[in-house]
Design a protein around this motif. Structure first.
Motif, PDB file in Angstrom:
ATOM      1  N   ALA A 113      -5.429 -14.798  -9.993  1.00  0.00           N
ATOM      2  CA  ALA A 113      -5.905 -13.534  -9.256  1.00  0.00           C
ATOM      3  C   ALA A 113      -4.908 -13.264  -8.377  1.00  0.00           C
ATOM      4  O   ALA A 113      -4.094 -14.298  -7.993  1.00  0.00           O
ATOM      5  CB  ALA A 113      -7.286 -13.606  -8.463  1.00  0.00           C
ATOM      6  N   GLY A 114      -4.663 -12.170  -7.703  1.00  0.00           N
ATOM      7  CA  GLY A 114      -3.772 -11.696  -6.807  1.00  0.00           C
ATOM      8  C   GLY A 114      -4.032 -10.855  -5.838  1.00  0.00           C
ATOM      9  O   GLY A 114      -4.823  -9.781  -6.207  1.00  0.00           O
ATOM     10  N   PHE A 115      -3.451 -10.695  -4.672  1.00  0.00           N
ATOM     11  CA  PHE A 115      -3.756  -9.719  -3.511  1.00  0.00           C
ATOM     12  C   PHE A 115      -2.334  -9.595  -2.878  1.00  0.00           C
ATOM     13  O   PHE A 115      -1.532 -10.313  -2.814  1.00  0.00           O
ATOM     14  CB  PHE A 115      -4.791 -10.358  -2.777  1.00  0.00           C
ATOM     15  CG  PHE A 115      -4.512 -11.396  -1.785  1.00  0.00           C
ATOM     16  CD1 PHE A 115      -4.202 -11.517  -0.453  1.00  0.00           C
ATOM     17  CD2 PHE A 115      -4.752 -12.672  -2.402  1.00  0.00           C
ATOM     18  CE1 PHE A 115      -3.883 -12.461   0.364  1.00  0.00           C
ATOM     19  CE2 PHE A 115      -4.728 -13.864  -1.703  1.00  0.00           C
ATOM     20  CZ  PHE A 115      -4.169 -13.730  -0.287  1.00  0.00           C
ATOM     21  N   LEU A 139      -5.032 -19.200  -2.090  1.00  0.00           N
ATOM     22  CA  LEU A 139      -6.024 -18.655  -1.427  1.00  0.00           C
ATOM     23  C   LEU A 139      -7.273 -19.953  -1.536  1.00  0.00           C
ATOM     24  O   LEU A 139      -7.370 -20.624  -2.713  1.00  0.00           O
ATOM     25  CB  LEU A 139      -6.844 -17.504  -1.671  1.00  0.00           C
ATOM     26  CG  LEU A 139      -7.993 -16.970  -1.002  1.00  0.00           C
ATOM     27  CD1 LEU A 139      -7.471 -16.597   0.318  1.00  0.00           C
ATOM     28  CD2 LEU A 139      -8.819 -15.716  -1.938  1.00  0.00           C
ATOM     29  N   SER A 140      -7.662 -20.480  -0.367  1.00  0.00           N
ATOM     30  CA  SER A 140      -8.816 -21.501  -0.209  1.00  0.00           C
ATOM     31  C   SER A 140      -9.931 -20.953   0.368  1.00  0.00           C
ATOM     32  O   SER A 140     -10.056 -20.004   1.050  1.00  0.00           O
ATOM     33  CB  SER A 140      -8.211 -22.464   0.530  1.00  0.00           C
ATOM     34  OG  SER A 140      -8.095 -22.305   1.800  1.00  0.00           O
ATOM     35  N   ARG A 184     -17.045 -17.929  -4.678  1.00  0.00           N
ATOM     36  CA  ARG A 184     -17.298 -18.388  -5.745  1.00  0.00           C
ATOM     37  C   ARG A 184     -16.179 -18.364  -6.841  1.00  0.00           C
ATOM     38  O   ARG A 184     -16.099 -19.464  -7.657  1.00  0.00           O
ATOM     39  CB  ARG A 184     -18.687 -17.557  -6.501  1.00  0.00           C
ATOM     40  CG  ARG A 184     -19.691 -18.001  -5.756  1.00  0.00           C
ATOM     41  CD  ARG A 184     -20.972 -17.222  -6.712  1.00  0.00           C
ATOM     42  NE  ARG A 184     -21.162 -16.044  -6.382  1.00  0.00           N
ATOM     43  CZ  ARG A 184     -21.008 -15.008  -7.022  1.00  0.00           C
ATOM     44  NH1 ARG A 184     -20.717 -14.894  -8.439  1.00  0.00           N
ATOM     45  NH2 ARG A 184     -21.278 -13.767  -6.593  1.00  0.00           N
ATOM     46  N   LEU A 185     -15.313 -17.370  -6.756  1.00  0.00           N
ATOM     47  CA  LEU A 185     -14.047 -17.460  -7.537  1.00  0.00           C
ATOM     48  C   LEU A 185     -13.047 -18.485  -7.359  1.00  0.00           C
ATOM     49  O   LEU A 185     -12.713 -19.336  -8.223  1.00  0.00           O
ATOM     50  CB  LEU A 185     -13.266 -15.899  -7.210  1.00  0.00           C
ATOM     51  CG  LEU A 185     -11.910 -15.698  -7.644  1.00  0.00           C
ATOM     52  CD1 LEU A 185     -12.025 -15.722  -9.395  1.00  0.00           C
ATOM     53  CD2 LEU A 185     -11.403 -14.699  -7.339  1.00  0.00           C
ATOM     54  N   VAL A 186     -12.872 -18.786  -5.867  1.00  0.00           N
ATOM     55  CA  VAL A 186     -12.080 -19.841  -5.621  1.00  0.00           C
ATOM     56  C   VAL A 186     -12.685 -21.267  -5.747  1.00  0.00           C
ATOM     57  O   VAL A 186     -11.967 -22.054  -6.585  1.00  0.00           O
ATOM     58  CB  VAL A 186     -11.538 -19.883  -4.084  1.00  0.00           C
ATOM     59  CG1 VAL A 186     -10.623 -21.031  -3.722  1.00  0.00           C
ATOM     60  CG2 VAL A 186     -10.699 -18.530  -3.725  1.00  0.00           C
ATOM     61  N   VAL A 192      -5.636 -18.146  -6.719  1.00  0.00           N
ATOM     62  CA  VAL A 192      -5.720 -16.738  -6.347  1.00  0.00           C
ATOM     63  C   VAL A 192      -4.279 -16.730  -5.194  1.00  0.00           C
ATOM     64  O   VAL A 192      -4.204 -17.501  -4.204  1.00  0.00           O
ATOM     65  CB  VAL A 192      -6.759 -16.324  -5.320  1.00  0.00           C
ATOM     66  CG1 VAL A 192      -6.693 -15.013  -5.077  1.00  0.00           C
ATOM     67  CG2 VAL A 192      -7.982 -16.372  -6.255  1.00  0.00           C
ATOM     68  N   VAL A 193      -3.298 -15.908  -5.608  1.00  0.00           N
ATOM     69  CA  VAL A 193      -1.925 -16.130  -4.896  1.00  0.00           C
ATOM     70  C   VAL A 193      -1.954 -14.589  -4.170  1.00  0.00           C
ATOM     71  O   VAL A 193      -2.177 -13.794  -4.424  1.00  0.00           O
ATOM     72  CB  VAL A 193      -0.611 -16.399  -5.774  1.00  0.00           C
ATOM     73  CG1 VAL A 193      -1.028 -17.473  -6.596  1.00  0.00           C
ATOM     74  CG2 VAL A 193      -0.822 -14.989  -6.836  1.00  0.00           C
TER      75      VAL A 193
END
Length: 305
Positions: A113-115, A139-140, A184-186, A192-193
């Motif tokens: 995933a990315g943002f 991401l944490s 939940r995703l992480v 996730v970057v």
């Protein structure tokens, strides 16, 4: 297979949906579909989407069989055909190069995933003067429990298999359901970057779900319960950063003379070091909270919008 499926929940968004859809059709990366899930609009939202779909067949209109943005997002994701699901809200605007930059990021198979960065505006995107930052490293959960750098669902894209692993959004939650889902995703192992480019223009408002700070705190308590299942608990620093965030939001909303200061003081009580990290943000938040005690509401909103 389509590369990106854009899931766009909408409800009575006639004033903003044209700009949002224009942001999608302006993307330099053309391999996408937009699934607009209407949540029972009573204005001309669906008519505007239907017109856009006639002009661009990549746009589809569906009706939410449930109720609320979480159910709408789940339904849209279930109807997605793309490899990557990107969420967008009906009042935000994407920068033209967003999907192209995400496509490069997802070329790395280790990225789930990315943002990117966000600009905050009230009337027009070009008026934005406040922009988010992207933290170093993946991401944490600890980051999410502080000042969530993703900020809005309009700023996250993820592989469809990663979304399926989460089980979707909790439709029983109305506030901070996005934070609980991100945890939940992480927590389930997604990488996730953050990308350093400006991806999303976020429309600030004095109304809407994100203006109810008390309910946001209650929703965060649910998110903290989810984090505990993954062995993560917020420390004093995380609480301090979150209350600083709420103080800044109270200033932008112009809510009550003392609300921002109360959140600032609660943040300081949890961790002065966390509240003043970085120093400039903490100091300006505290000064703004003190100034709000004497400023008229309209002046507060103008200065801190």
């Amino acid at each position: 297979m389509t590369t990106f499926s854009i899931v766009l929940p909408c409800f009575n968004a006639q004033a903003t949906i044209p700009d949002t859809l224009d942001g999608l059709t302006a993307q330099t990366f053309a391999d996408w579909e937009a699934i607009c899930v209407d949540d029972g609009s009573t204005d001309t939202t669906t008519d505007l989407i239907a017109q856009a779909a006639t002009a661009d067949p990549r746009i589809r209109l569906l009706r939410n069989p449930g109720k609320g943005p979480s159910a709408a997002r789940n339904f849209g994701a279930a109807n997605a055909t793309g490899e990557v699901i990107a969420f967008c809200d009906a009042d935000d605007i994407w920068m033209p190069g967003k999907l192209a930059e995400l496509a490069v990021a997802f070329a790395d198979p280790s990225v789930d995933a990315g943002f990117g960065r966000i600009g905050f505006f009230t009337r027009a995107p070009e008026d934005a003067t406040v922009f988010s930052t992207v933290p170093a490293g993946d991401l944490s959960i600890a980051m999410l429990l502080g000042e969530n750098p993703v900020c809005t669902m309009s700023n996250i894209a993820l592989r469809r298999r990663a979304f399926e692993t989460t089980g979707g959004f909790d439709a029983t939650m109305v506030h901070n359901e996005d934070l609980e889902w991100l945890i939940r995703l992480v927590g389930k192992g997604a990488r996730v970057v953050g990308l350093p480019s400006l991806h999303t223009m976020y429309r600030t408002s004095t109304g809407g779900l994100s203006s109810d700070l008390g309910a946001m705190l209650s929703g965060r308590a649910r998110a903290i319960e989810t984090a505990a299942r993954f062995g993560v608990a917020p420390d004093g620093r995380s609480h301090a950063i979150h209350h600083r965030y709420l103080a800044r939001r109270a200033l932008r909303l112009g809510e009550g003379r003392t609300l921002a200061l109360r959140h600032a003081l609660r943040g300081l009580a949890h961790s002065p070091t966390g509240f003043f990290s970085p120093l400039r943000r903490g100091a300006l938040t505290l000064l703004g909270s003190l100034a709000a005690l004497t400023l008229p509401r309209k002046t507060r909103q103008f200065l801190f919008s």
